[in-house]
Scaffold this motif. Structure first.
Motif, PDB file in Angstrom:
ATOM      1  N   ILE B 173       0.908  -1.114   0.073  1.00  0.00           N
ATOM      2  CA  ILE B 173      -0.031   0.068  -0.010  1.00  0.00           C
ATOM      3  C   ILE B 173       0.840   1.172   0.005  1.00  0.00           C
ATOM      4  CG2 ILE B 173      -1.826   1.098   1.453  1.00  0.00           C
ATOM      5  CD1 ILE B 173      -2.481  -1.589   2.777  1.00  0.00           C
ATOM      6  N   PRO B 174       0.548   2.081  -0.913  1.00  0.00           N
ATOM      7  CA  PRO B 174       1.323   3.196  -0.904  1.00  0.00           C
ATOM      8  C   PRO B 174       1.529   4.214   0.543  1.00  0.00           C
ATOM      9  CG  PRO B 174      -0.701   3.708  -2.326  1.00  0.00           C
ATOM     10  CD  PRO B 174      -0.480   2.449  -1.815  1.00  0.00           C
ATOM     11  N   ARG B 175       2.595   4.486   0.956  1.00  0.00           N
ATOM     12  CA  ARG B 175       2.675   4.955   2.179  1.00  0.00           C
ATOM     13  C   ARG B 175       2.705   6.671   1.893  1.00  0.00           C
ATOM     14  NH1 ARG B 175       7.222   2.350   6.084  1.00  0.00           N
ATOM     15  NH2 ARG B 175       6.134   3.773   7.170  1.00  0.00           N
ATOM     16  N   TYR B 176       1.535   7.160   1.581  1.00  0.00           N
ATOM     17  CA  TYR B 176       1.119   8.410   1.183  1.00  0.00           C
ATOM     18  C   TYR B 176       0.983   9.501   2.225  1.00  0.00           C
ATOM     19  CZ  TYR B 176      -0.538  12.049  -1.873  1.00  0.00           C
ATOM     20  OH  TYR B 176      -0.870  13.328  -2.654  1.00  0.00           O
ATOM     21  N   VAL B 177       0.508   8.973   3.327  1.00  0.00           N
ATOM     22  CA  VAL B 177      -0.029   9.784   4.425  1.00  0.00           C
ATOM     23  C   VAL B 177       1.215  10.590   5.143  1.00  0.00           C
ATOM     24  CG1 VAL B 177      -0.933   9.816   6.734  1.00  0.00           C
ATOM     25  CG2 VAL B 177      -2.264   8.678   4.643  1.00  0.00           C
ATOM     26  N   ASN B 178       0.971  11.776   5.576  1.00  0.00           N
ATOM     27  CA  ASN B 178       2.016  12.490   6.304  1.00  0.00           C
ATOM     28  C   ASN B 178       1.253  13.155   7.654  1.00  0.00           C
ATOM     29  OD1 ASN B 178       1.147  14.618   4.937  1.00  0.00           O
ATOM     30  ND2 ASN B 178       2.743  14.880   3.803  1.00  0.00           N
ATOM     31  N   LEU B 179       1.844  13.671   8.155  1.00  0.00           N
ATOM     32  CA  LEU B 179       1.149  14.538   9.251  1.00  0.00           C
ATOM     33  C   LEU B 179       0.298  15.438   9.164  1.00  0.00           C
ATOM     34  CD1 LEU B 179       0.891  14.880  12.510  1.00  0.00           C
ATOM     35  CD2 LEU B 179       2.858  16.646  12.174  1.00  0.00           C
ATOM     36  N   LEU B 248       0.773   3.281   7.383  1.00  0.00           N
ATOM     37  CA  LEU B 248       1.637   1.910   7.704  1.00  0.00           C
ATOM     38  C   LEU B 248       1.971   1.308   6.103  1.00  0.00           C
ATOM     39  CD1 LEU B 248      -0.986   0.158  10.144  1.00  0.00           C
ATOM     40  CD2 LEU B 248       1.327   1.176  10.576  1.00  0.00           C
ATOM     41  N   GLY B 249       1.265   1.327   5.293  1.00  0.00           N
ATOM     42  CA  GLY B 249       1.635   0.528   4.020  1.00  0.00           C
ATOM     43  C   GLY B 249       1.430  -0.934   3.928  1.00  0.00           C
ATOM     44  N   TYR B 250       1.098  -1.480   5.473  1.00  0.00           N
ATOM     45  CA  TYR B 250       0.744  -2.921   5.099  1.00  0.00           C
ATOM     46  C   TYR B 250      -0.669  -2.973   6.175  1.00  0.00           C
ATOM     47  CZ  TYR B 250       1.406  -7.395   6.601  1.00  0.00           C
ATOM     48  OH  TYR B 250       1.284  -9.001   6.972  1.00  0.00           O
ATOM     49  N   LEU B 251      -1.414  -3.969   5.929  1.00  0.00           N
ATOM     50  CA  LEU B 251      -2.407  -4.497   6.554  1.00  0.00           C
ATOM     51  C   LEU B 251      -2.473  -5.915   6.995  1.00  0.00           C
ATOM     52  CD1 LEU B 251      -5.399  -2.084   5.244  1.00  0.00           C
ATOM     53  CD2 LEU B 251      -3.949  -1.547   7.265  1.00  0.00           C
ATOM     54  N   HIS B 252      -2.845  -6.218   8.184  1.00  0.00           N
ATOM     55  CA  HIS B 252      -3.106  -7.521   8.508  1.00  0.00           C
ATOM     56  C   HIS B 252      -4.400  -7.532   9.400  1.00  0.00           C
ATOM     57  CE1 HIS B 252      -2.698 -11.528  10.170  1.00  0.00           C
ATOM     58  NE2 HIS B 252      -2.027 -11.679   9.068  1.00  0.00           N
ATOM     59  N   PRO B 253      -5.384  -8.536   8.952  1.00  0.00           N
ATOM     60  CA  PRO B 253      -6.538  -8.871   9.634  1.00  0.00           C
ATOM     61  C   PRO B 253      -6.618  -8.771  11.198  1.00  0.00           C
ATOM     62  CG  PRO B 253      -6.538 -10.253   7.917  1.00  0.00           C
ATOM     63  CD  PRO B 253      -5.012  -9.898   8.008  1.00  0.00           C
ATOM     64  N   ASP B 254      -5.371  -9.448  11.737  1.00  0.00           N
ATOM     65  CA  ASP B 254      -5.069  -9.496  13.340  1.00  0.00           C
ATOM     66  C   ASP B 254      -4.914  -8.014  13.657  1.00  0.00           C
ATOM     67  OD1 ASP B 254      -5.575 -11.838  12.999  1.00  0.00           O
ATOM     68  OD2 ASP B 254      -3.558 -12.813  13.424  1.00  0.00           O
ATOM     69  N   GLN B 255      -4.519  -7.049  13.147  1.00  0.00           N
ATOM     70  CA  GLN B 255      -4.423  -5.364  13.589  1.00  0.00           C
ATOM     71  C   GLN B 255      -5.883  -5.301  14.250  1.00  0.00           C
ATOM     72  OE1 GLN B 255      -2.872  -4.140  10.025  1.00  0.00           O
ATOM     73  NE2 GLN B 255      -1.435  -2.753  11.190  1.00  0.00           N
ATOM     74  N   PHE B 256      -6.916  -5.873  13.656  1.00  0.00           N
ATOM     75  CA  PHE B 256      -8.474  -5.149  14.003  1.00  0.00           C
ATOM     76  C   PHE B 256      -9.034  -6.299  14.696  1.00  0.00           C
ATOM     77  CE2 PHE B 256      -6.729  -3.587   9.808  1.00  0.00           C
ATOM     78  CZ  PHE B 256      -6.609  -2.245  10.229  1.00  0.00           C
TER      79      PHE B 256
END
Lengths: 259, 343
Positions: B173-179, B248-256
């Motif tokens: 996932i593009p890590r596009y987000v900043n502050l 994050l650029g990365y997601l995993h179901p267990d994060q939720f």
């Protein structure tokens, strides 16, 4: 000349399992009247009120409000049609201020949409300012203005009752149902309440139907009285007729009793 | 309504004052951003701290959404992480699967990113409706269990979709987000939720919390407002999820998992349920404190737990104690003094 009565009840009945709480109840209330329903404990008075406000769906019968059958509508629609009530055991929004209680009751008069609210458009700002004035003026009329910013649960009992009345009036009702308004009051407070109820009827031009145990209050202020016992209507008439009605005396005092 | 010369001047003065008051939170936020950026450039702040700050702000958003459902409307939902997951995955699907974000010219990237946030919000809102609607048949503890179940279903479904990585997780996932992005959405969330809560709609939600039946007899359709609260709370969580995914650029179901949902609950009740201030303070404090305690290694979670216990004992209404920051409470127009009071 026969005007449509504000409230007309036909053959109303409700059954809870094996208990016929209310049976074949008929009732007519004319616009501007002050009616009273009395009866011993457990006679089904509050059950009737609960059906009149949509809380219990009746098993049989119809309720006509201003000529329209309203049985089966959700509770909030009963209020929209113009029926407001108070509760036997006060149900204010306890954690909120008196003013907030009234403001919530004015909900139906709010005319802005969800998106205006989310963006807080000027129309919202304007309506909210008006609302505050309306609510304060209502509190003022019921001499509650000094309590506007007090938490409802912190108010004295009598004031809470008055606030609940004010909250019911804030919905701009045509018919006001009072469920034992004098419960827990001393004789002086009851006297005051009688005056208040009559004043409310004239000032707000509402029709009032009240349930009460307190005989004196009912006899003093009601135009006509309906007596129920075991879910059935046992007598109906003017206060002076009810006072001498044998069936009523029997229901309250047993055979051979006297008021 | 005729104003003399001085009256007009005073009017303008008041108007300016009101405008300044209105804008002050925004100015504060801008100053905060500039200060943080400066400190970062000057190497006073490690990237790690800014990362914690960004997680904190995202947690604030999720908790504010939960506050609308639990704190304001009085429903007990413990499936908030599920909504975050929906938002995170759906937005990541937009930027990763639908568009090849990194191959796009940099001018359209913000647009695609905004589109992905929109999709995230809508998707989470739909789930909010789907969960809110049937859940209203049950109350209290039972509602909690239903929402818990729904949250877990969402996670289980994600595991079944191979396009988003299934049980392996969604990477690339593009890590596009900043502050800056996060602060903008944080500010928007506060603004919208504040406007909602301090309107007739929010009051109707509060009346559902205080007394359902009394609210109905005031002509308030409590079902509508409960569902509305669920939807808005879910949309908020979904947007926060979209930011999280692109941070994050990365997601995993267990994060939720439901443990994450409980975190949000803790943030809310520790901060003070029912107020936006409580949600923000709680989420921020409880994101930062455990990070600050890292030097304690194993004892960290013990202390964290202890802090929570002590707080609930001595401040049961949370840090905010039911009070809202005054700048969050919208002011009504000043009263016109000429007007005659009606008796």
């Amino acid at each position: 000349m026969t005007a449509t009565p504000i409230l007309e009840i036909h053959n109303l009945g409700v059954r809870f399992g094996g208990l016929q709480a209310v049976d074949a109840f008929h009732y007519v209330l004319q616009e501007g009247d002050l009616g009273g329903i009395i009866g011993p404990n457990g006679a089904g008075k509050t059950t009737i009120f609960n059906m009149l406000t949509g809380i219990y769906p009746p098993t049989t019968g119809e309720i006509f409000f201003r000529g329209k059958n309203i049985v089966g509508a959700p509770i909030h629609d009963f209020t929209r049609y113009g029926i407001a009530r108070t509760f036997q055991n006060i149900r204010l929004f306890k954690e909120l201020s008196a003013l907030e209680n009234i403001r919530i009751a004015r909900h139906m008069s709010v005319n802005y949409g969800l998106f205006s609210a989310l963006f807080r458009r000027p129309s919202v700002q304007r309506r909210e300012s008006e609302l505050e004035e309306e609510c304060m003026s209502l509190l003022d009329r019921l001499s509650l203005a000094q309590y506007a910013h007090h938490k409802a649960s912190s108010l004295p009992y009598g004031v809470q009752r008055r606030l609940e009345l004010a909250r019911a009036l804030a919905t701009s009702p045509g018919l006001l149902l009072l469920d034992e308004p004098a419960a827990g009051m001393n004789p002086q407070e009851v006297d005051q309440l009688s005056k208040t109820i009559l004043w409310i009827r004239d000032e707000f031009r509402v029709t009032i139907l009240l349930i009460e145990h307190h005989m004196q209050l009912v006899m003093n202020i009601c135009d006509h009285i309906t007596v129920v016992n075991f879910g059935k209507l046992i007598a109906e008439g003017k206060p002076e007729e009810i006072r001498v009605n044998a069936a009523v005396i029997e229901a309250y005092l047993g055979k051979g009793g006297k008021f | 309504m005729s104003g003399s010369g001085t009256g007009v001047n005073i009017d303008i003065f008041h108007k300016l004052k009101r405008e300044a008051r209105r804008c002050s939170p925004l100015i504060g936020l801008a100053v905060f951003y500039l200060a943080v950026t400066y400190l970062r450039e000057a190497r006073y702040l490690k990237a790690y701290y800014i990362q914690v700050l960004m997680f904190g702000l995202i947690n604030c958003m999720v908790t504010m959404g939960l506050n609308l459902i639990n704190g304001v409307t009085g429903q007990f939902s413990i499936g908030q992480a599920g909504f975050v997951a929906v938002g995170a995955y759906s937005s990541a699907a937009v930027t990763t699967l639908l568009f090849r974000f990194n191959a796009l010219p940099s001018i359209v990237r913000p647009l695609v990113f905004l589109l992905s946030i929109l999709v995230a919000g809508i998707a989470a809102g739909v789930f909010g409706y789907l969960i809110g609607r049937p859940s209203l048949r049950v109350k209290g503890d039972y509602l909690a269990i239903v929402t818990l179940g729904f949250g877990e279903i969402i996670r289980a479904i994600i595991r079944l979709i191979p396009q988003v990585g299934g049980p392996r997780g969604f990477s690339g996932i593009p890590r596009y987000v900043n502050l800056a992005w996060i602060l903008i959405f944080f500010a928007l969330t506060i603004w919208f939720l504040r406007n909602y809560i301090y309107s007739a709609y929010g009051r109707a939600c509060i009346s559902c919390r205080e007394d359902d039946l009394a609210a109905e007899t005031m002509g308030i359709n409590t079902t509508t407002y409960k569902v509305q609260a669920f939807i808005i709370g879910a949309v908020t969580a979904g947007v926060a999820g979209a930011l999280l995914a692109h941070l994050l650029g990365y997601l995993h179901p267990d994060q939720f998992s439901y443990i994450r949902s409980t975190d949000f609950l803790v943030y809310l009740y520790a901060g003070g349920a029912g107020t936006i201030s409580g949600a923000v303070v709680g989420a921020m404090a409880l994101t930062i404190v455990p990070e600050m305690l890292r030097f304690l290694s194993g004892w960290r979670l013990v202390i964290y737990g202890l802090v929570l216990v002590l707080m609930m004992l001595y401040r049961p209404h949370g840090i905010s104690n039911g009070k809202e920051f005054s700048f969050l409470v919208p002011r009504l127009a000043p009263k016109k003094t000429e007007e005659v009071q009606e008796g």
